[in-house]
Design a protein around this motif. Structure first.
Motif, short mmCIF file in Angstrom:
data_model
loop_
_atom_site.label_atom_id
_atom_site.label_comp_id
_atom_site.label_asym_id
_atom_site.label_seq_id
_atom_site.Cartn_x
_atom_site.Cartn_y
_atom_site.Cartn_z
N GLY A 16 0.64 -1.16 0.00
CA GLY A 16 0.10 -0.08 0.19
C GLY A 16 0.60 1.27 -0.08
N SER A 17 0.13 2.50 -0.01
CA SER A 17 0.69 3.74 0.02
C SER A 17 0.20 4.87 0.99
N LEU A 18 1.09 5.41 1.40
CA LEU A 18 0.74 6.64 2.28
C LEU A 18 1.62 7.85 2.19
N ARG A 19 1.10 8.98 2.49
CA ARG A 19 1.58 10.40 2.22
C ARG A 19 1.66 10.96 3.58
N LEU A 20 2.93 11.25 4.09
CA LEU A 20 3.21 11.95 5.19
C LEU A 20 3.33 13.50 4.62
N SER A 21 2.91 14.56 5.68
CA SER A 21 3.02 15.88 5.62
C SER A 21 3.60 16.32 6.74
N CYS A 22 4.33 17.15 6.50
CA CYS A 22 5.12 18.25 7.79
C CYS A 22 5.06 19.61 7.43
N GLN A 23 4.22 20.46 8.37
CA GLN A 23 4.09 21.87 8.01
C GLN A 23 5.09 22.62 9.01
N VAL A 24 5.72 23.59 8.48
CA VAL A 24 6.63 24.23 9.26
C VAL A 24 6.12 25.58 9.66
N PHE A 25 6.15 25.88 10.87
CA PHE A 25 5.47 27.19 11.51
C PHE A 25 6.88 28.04 12.01
N TYR A 29 13.49 31.97 8.08
CA TYR A 29 14.55 32.12 6.83
C TYR A 29 14.35 31.34 5.67
N SER A 30 14.65 31.89 4.28
CA SER A 30 14.54 31.17 3.09
C SER A 30 14.98 29.92 2.95
N ASP A 31 16.56 30.00 3.43
CA ASP A 31 17.31 29.05 3.05
C ASP A 31 17.58 27.69 3.99
N TYR A 32 16.83 26.47 3.93
CA TYR A 32 17.29 25.56 4.81
C TYR A 32 17.25 24.05 4.23
N SER A 33 17.33 23.08 5.08
CA SER A 33 17.13 21.90 4.44
C SER A 33 16.41 21.12 5.38
N ASP A 72 6.80 21.98 -0.65
CA ASP A 72 5.95 23.01 -1.19
C ASP A 72 6.41 24.31 -0.48
N ASN A 73 6.93 25.12 -1.09
CA ASN A 73 7.46 26.36 -0.36
C ASN A 73 6.46 27.23 -0.36
N ALA A 74 5.40 27.16 -1.13
CA ALA A 74 4.44 28.28 -0.72
C ALA A 74 3.51 27.74 0.43
N LYS A 75 3.44 26.55 0.70
CA LYS A 75 2.68 25.87 1.96
C LYS A 75 3.64 25.85 3.20
N ASN A 76 4.94 25.93 2.81
CA ASN A 76 5.89 25.60 3.96
C ASN A 76 5.57 24.23 4.49
N THR A 77 5.62 23.21 3.56
CA THR A 77 5.26 21.85 3.82
C THR A 77 5.96 21.07 2.94
N LEU A 78 6.41 20.13 3.87
CA LEU A 78 7.29 18.79 3.33
C LEU A 78 6.55 17.63 3.17
N TYR A 79 6.79 16.71 2.18
CA TYR A 79 5.89 15.73 2.15
C TYR A 79 6.79 14.41 1.86
N LEU A 80 6.35 13.24 2.15
CA LEU A 80 6.86 12.13 1.95
C LEU A 80 5.77 10.98 1.29
N GLN A 81 6.00 10.85 0.06
CA GLN A 81 5.32 9.74 -0.73
C GLN A 81 5.88 8.52 -0.51
N MET A 82 5.02 7.41 0.17
CA MET A 82 5.65 6.16 0.60
C MET A 82 4.60 4.99 -0.24
N ASN A 83 5.22 4.75 -1.29
CA ASN A 83 4.46 3.49 -2.27
C ASN A 83 5.34 2.30 -1.88
N SER A 84 4.70 1.10 -2.35
CA SER A 84 5.04 -0.10 -2.13
C SER A 84 5.52 -0.55 -0.99
#
Length: 124
Positions: A16-25, A29-33, A72-84
């Motif tokens: 199966g699949s899941l998608r994780l999200s992580c929103q930054v508040f 600063y604009s530069d980060y990893s 997604d920089n506009a949403k300040n959100t990081l994703y992890l799409q996990m398949n298989s």
């Protein structure tokens, strides 16, 4: 105050699949990893995937070809799409942020902020 808020974990069957999200508040600063880590019961935390500005990504060998990290920089959100998904992917998943904008999936002690974790459980 910087906060990383995760969502999207759950229980799925193998394949199966899941998608994780992580929103930054609160990060000004604009530069980060950012990266995703995971920790299974009785095991050390391990890096899963990392992303830096410009969309350059790096993956652990165990998830290459199955997981995709994106931001997604506009949403300040990081994703992890996990398949298989496999039972061995079962773990608590954490997102992390570092001031070191050039860091591509570094060691966990190189990250400055962490999410609270979201559980992923894969059954066979």
């Amino acid at each position: 105050q910087v906060q990383l808020v995760e969502s999207g974990g759950g229980s799925v069957q193998a394949g199966g699949s899941l998608r994780l999200s992580c929103q930054v508040f609160g990060y000004a600063y604009s530069d980060y990893s950012m990266a995703w880590f995971r920790q299974a019961p009785g095991k050390e935390r391990e890096g899963v995937a990392g992303i830096i500005s410009g969309g350059v990504t790096r993956y652990a060998d165990s998830v290459k070809g199955r997981f995709t990290i994106s931001k997604d920089n506009a949403k300040n959100t990081l994703y992890l799409q996990m398949n298989s998904l496999k039972p061995e992917d079962t773990a608590m998943y954490y997102c992390a942020l570092t001031y070191r904008w050039y860091l591509l999936l570094g060691n966990e002690d190189e990250y400055n902020y962490w999410g609270q974790g979201t559980q992923v459980t894969v059954s066979s």
